[in-house]
Design a protein around this motif. Structure first.
Motif, mmCIF file in Angstrom:
data_model
loop_
_atom_site.group_PDB
_atom_site.id
_atom_site.type_symbol
_atom_site.label_atom_id
_atom_site.label_comp_id
_atom_site.label_asym_id
_atom_site.label_seq_id
_atom_site.Cartn_x
_atom_site.Cartn_y
_atom_site.Cartn_z
ATOM 1 N N HIS A 71 32.836 52.766 50.409
ATOM 2 C CA HIS A 71 33.962 51.890 50.219
ATOM 3 C C HIS A 71 35.283 51.942 49.709
ATOM 4 C CE1 HIS A 71 33.553 53.677 45.915
ATOM 5 N NE2 HIS A 71 34.970 52.938 45.646
ATOM 6 N N LEU A 72 35.538 50.699 49.987
ATOM 7 C CA LEU A 72 37.077 50.351 49.519
ATOM 8 C C LEU A 72 38.246 50.279 48.184
ATOM 9 C CD1 LEU A 72 38.518 47.968 52.257
ATOM 10 C CD2 LEU A 72 38.414 50.719 52.319
ATOM 11 N N ASP A 73 38.805 50.982 47.456
ATOM 12 C CA ASP A 73 39.725 50.898 46.251
ATOM 13 C C ASP A 73 40.413 49.655 46.583
ATOM 14 O OD1 ASP A 73 37.478 52.190 44.712
ATOM 15 O OD2 ASP A 73 38.313 53.350 43.763
ATOM 16 N N LEU A 74 40.987 48.861 45.971
ATOM 17 C CA LEU A 74 41.902 48.214 45.902
ATOM 18 C C LEU A 74 42.920 48.842 44.936
ATOM 19 C CD1 LEU A 74 40.603 44.631 47.550
ATOM 20 C CD2 LEU A 74 40.978 46.914 48.845
ATOM 21 N N ALA A 75 44.222 48.606 45.252
ATOM 22 C CA ALA A 75 45.135 49.391 44.226
ATOM 23 C C ALA A 75 45.721 47.711 44.116
ATOM 24 C CB ALA A 75 46.684 49.879 45.333
ATOM 25 N N THR A 76 46.845 48.155 42.716
ATOM 26 C CA THR A 76 47.095 47.121 41.499
ATOM 27 C C THR A 76 48.432 47.386 40.341
ATOM 28 O OG1 THR A 76 45.873 47.032 39.529
ATOM 29 C CG2 THR A 76 45.134 45.551 41.166
ATOM 30 N N THR A 77 49.006 46.509 40.392
ATOM 31 C CA THR A 77 50.900 47.014 39.826
ATOM 32 C C THR A 77 50.742 47.171 38.656
ATOM 33 O OG1 THR A 77 51.753 45.326 39.790
ATOM 34 C CG2 THR A 77 51.401 46.928 42.353
ATOM 35 N N SER A 78 49.648 46.147 37.897
ATOM 36 C CA SER A 78 49.653 46.254 36.746
ATOM 37 C C SER A 78 48.118 45.264 36.173
ATOM 38 C CB SER A 78 51.071 45.102 35.642
ATOM 39 O OG SER A 78 50.420 43.646 37.011
ATOM 40 N N LYS A 79 48.024 45.744 34.985
ATOM 41 C CA LYS A 79 47.159 45.071 34.991
ATOM 42 C C LYS A 79 47.129 43.450 34.538
ATOM 43 C CE LYS A 79 44.161 46.499 31.769
ATOM 44 N NZ LYS A 79 42.670 46.974 32.562
ATOM 45 N N ALA A 80 47.987 42.700 34.873
ATOM 46 C CA ALA A 80 48.064 40.958 34.877
ATOM 47 C C ALA A 80 47.749 41.298 36.561
ATOM 48 C CB ALA A 80 49.549 40.353 34.500
ATOM 49 N N HIS A 81 48.045 42.104 37.242
ATOM 50 C CA HIS A 81 47.938 41.892 38.745
ATOM 51 C C HIS A 81 46.423 42.389 38.741
ATOM 52 C CE1 HIS A 81 48.177 43.990 42.906
ATOM 53 N NE2 HIS A 81 48.235 42.175 42.916
ATOM 54 N N GLN A 82 46.119 43.239 38.573
ATOM 55 C CA GLN A 82 44.584 43.421 38.719
ATOM 56 C C GLN A 82 43.642 41.943 38.142
ATOM 57 O OE1 GLN A 82 42.550 46.344 35.504
ATOM 58 N NE2 GLN A 82 41.429 47.076 37.203
ATOM 59 N N ALA A 83 43.976 41.160 37.139
ATOM 60 C CA ALA A 83 42.934 39.456 36.691
ATOM 61 C C ALA A 83 43.469 38.978 37.563
ATOM 62 C CB ALA A 83 44.226 39.963 35.409
ATOM 63 N N GLN A 84 44.598 38.970 38.192
ATOM 64 C CA GLN A 84 44.470 38.216 39.333
ATOM 65 C C GLN A 84 44.171 38.204 40.591
ATOM 66 O OE1 GLN A 84 49.414 38.250 39.131
ATOM 67 N NE2 GLN A 84 49.753 37.255 37.446
ATOM 68 N N LEU A 85 44.670 39.535 40.911
ATOM 69 C CA LEU A 85 43.466 39.768 42.104
ATOM 70 C C LEU A 85 42.445 40.044 42.332
ATOM 71 C CD1 LEU A 85 43.659 41.274 45.164
ATOM 72 C CD2 LEU A 85 44.066 43.430 44.526
ATOM 73 N N VAL A 86 41.503 40.107 40.764
ATOM 74 C CA VAL A 86 39.660 39.839 40.828
ATOM 75 C C VAL A 86 39.650 38.526 40.994
ATOM 76 C CG1 VAL A 86 38.651 40.111 39.328
ATOM 77 C CG2 VAL A 86 39.432 41.903 39.189
ATOM 78 N N ALA A 87 40.847 37.365 40.107
ATOM 79 C CA ALA A 87 40.473 36.625 40.125
ATOM 80 C C ALA A 87 40.135 35.338 41.849
ATOM 81 C CB ALA A 87 41.200 35.121 39.144
ATOM 82 N N ARG A 88 41.582 35.570 42.175
ATOM 83 C CA ARG A 88 41.466 35.304 43.525
ATOM 84 C C ARG A 88 40.713 35.920 44.990
ATOM 85 N NH1 ARG A 88 44.485 37.490 48.352
ATOM 86 N NH2 ARG A 88 45.304 38.887 47.447
ATOM 87 N N LEU A 89 40.339 36.999 44.833
ATOM 88 C CA LEU A 89 39.217 37.451 45.365
ATOM 89 C C LEU A 89 38.208 37.177 45.456
ATOM 90 C CD1 LEU A 89 39.681 41.445 44.807
ATOM 91 C CD2 LEU A 89 39.608 39.810 47.259
ATOM 92 N N ARG A 90 37.616 36.360 44.155
ATOM 93 C CA ARG A 90 36.431 34.787 43.472
ATOM 94 C C ARG A 90 36.657 34.265 44.230
ATOM 95 N NH1 ARG A 90 34.317 35.855 37.235
ATOM 96 N NH2 ARG A 90 32.962 35.240 38.043
ATOM 97 N N ASP A 91 38.207 33.820 43.940
ATOM 98 C CA ASP A 91 38.138 32.527 44.895
ATOM 99 C C ASP A 91 37.857 32.404 46.493
ATOM 100 O OD1 ASP A 91 39.069 30.655 42.593
ATOM 101 O OD2 ASP A 91 41.098 31.109 42.435
ATOM 102 N N LEU A 92 37.592 33.551 46.695
ATOM 103 C CA LEU A 92 37.451 33.789 48.282
ATOM 104 C C LEU A 92 36.523 34.155 49.021
ATOM 105 C CD1 LEU A 92 40.596 36.195 48.821
ATOM 106 C CD2 LEU A 92 40.682 33.713 50.055
ATOM 107 N N GLY A 93 35.983 34.166 48.049
ATOM 108 C CA GLY A 93 34.178 33.961 47.903
ATOM 109 C C GLY A 93 32.953 35.570 47.403
ATOM 110 N N ALA A 94 34.349 36.872 46.878
ATOM 111 C CA ALA A 94 33.913 37.859 46.849
ATOM 112 C C ALA A 94 33.138 37.372 45.318
ATOM 113 C CB ALA A 94 34.774 38.971 46.122
ATOM 114 N N THR A 95 32.513 38.521 44.751
ATOM 115 C CA THR A 95 31.390 38.201 43.360
ATOM 116 C C THR A 95 31.489 39.846 42.525
ATOM 117 O OG1 THR A 95 29.511 39.197 44.677
ATOM 118 C CG2 THR A 95 30.105 36.419 43.970
ATOM 119 N N LEU A 96 31.207 39.504 41.070
ATOM 120 C CA LEU A 96 31.318 40.499 40.436
ATOM 121 C C LEU A 96 30.160 41.379 40.262
ATOM 122 C CD1 LEU A 96 33.113 39.638 37.071
ATOM 123 C CD2 LEU A 96 34.346 40.651 38.962
ATOM 124 N N ALA A 97 30.343 42.941 40.442
ATOM 125 C CA ALA A 97 28.813 43.670 41.080
ATOM 126 C C ALA A 97 28.059 44.628 40.316
ATOM 127 C CB ALA A 97 28.916 44.356 42.560
#
Length: 245
Positions: A71-97
């Protein structure tokens, strides 16, 4: 002689749709070398270059039945960036697992076809990797895996313990290749696997023989119609040896 990791291969029921997801997720360009194959790489990228490990998504009718071993691990630069990326990925169709991770600082997700990936919390080691922090392989023996892959490729070993091992391109760029110990054993053909490529001028047959001497095995499939070679590492994970380039 040596190989280097140039791309990962993902199987998908709809390669173009999954390709669009990952292109948006990573901010990469999307192309196709033919029907049923979608290619992803950074915009302006000149393949192959260790600054990035590209993604090939190949159409396959077989359904996903178990947790992927790669699997892939995606990088983030801050906790805020991590939260923003998770939200954006959910908007694109990803789900929590939930893969039994418990209370961890990273977020485990699945892409629209159910392939698990992680959005990791900010870590100094990943600050210069690009959007993909690491390609992660589940295994029962990280030391044996890094022994094989450390000799198969010319990448540099960064860390090895009984539970974890990490490698990176000798040029110190791009994502890491990590091996994480798990109790699960491989039971089905991997829907996500590594593709490695020898350097220009290297002999394909000699490189295959070298990899076999290191412990690679034949996965037992008909390879008469392909120009590359499919092998398996010491834990049975399939990988492709592409033609030199």
């Amino acid at each position: 002689m040596a190989t280097r990791l140039v791309q990962i291969n993902m199987k998908a029921r709809n390669d173009s749709a999954l390709g669009r997801f990952w292109a948006e997720a990573l901010g990469w360009g999307v192309d196709s070398e033919g029907p049923g194959v979608t290619n992803l790489e950074p915009v302006g990228f000149s393949y192959p270059d260790p600054v990035a490990v590209c993604i090939d998504i190949v159409a396959s009718p077989e359904p996903k039945t178990v947790k992927n071993r790669v699997h892939l691990d995606l990088a983030t630069t801050s906790k805020a960036h991590q939260a923003q990326l998770v939200a954006r990925l959910r908007d694109l169709g990803a789900t929590l697992a939930d893969v039994g991770q418990g209370d961890v600082p990273w977020t485990v997700m699945a892409d629209p076809e159910g392939n698990e990936f992680c959005v990791v919390e900010p870590r100094a080691v990943y600050q210069d990797t690009g959007p993909i922090a690491a390609v992660v392989v589940d295994c029962t023996d990280p030391r044996e895996m890094v022994r094989f892959w450390g000799q198969a490729m010319d990448w540099t070993l960064h860390e090895v313990t009984d539970a974890y091992a990490a490698m990176r391109s000798a040029k110190g760029v791009g994502p890491y290749l990590e091996f994480i110990r798990t109790n699960d054993t491989k039971t089905v053909w991997n829907r996500v696997h590594l593709d490695v490529r020898p350097y220009p001028g290297d002999d394909m047959a000699a490189e295959e023989a070298r990899l076999r001497a290191l412990g690679a095995t034949d996965p037992g499939i008909d390879q008469t119609a392909i120009a590359w070679t499919v092998l398996a590492d010491p834990e049975g994970n399939e990988f492709c040896l592409l033609t030199p380039r």
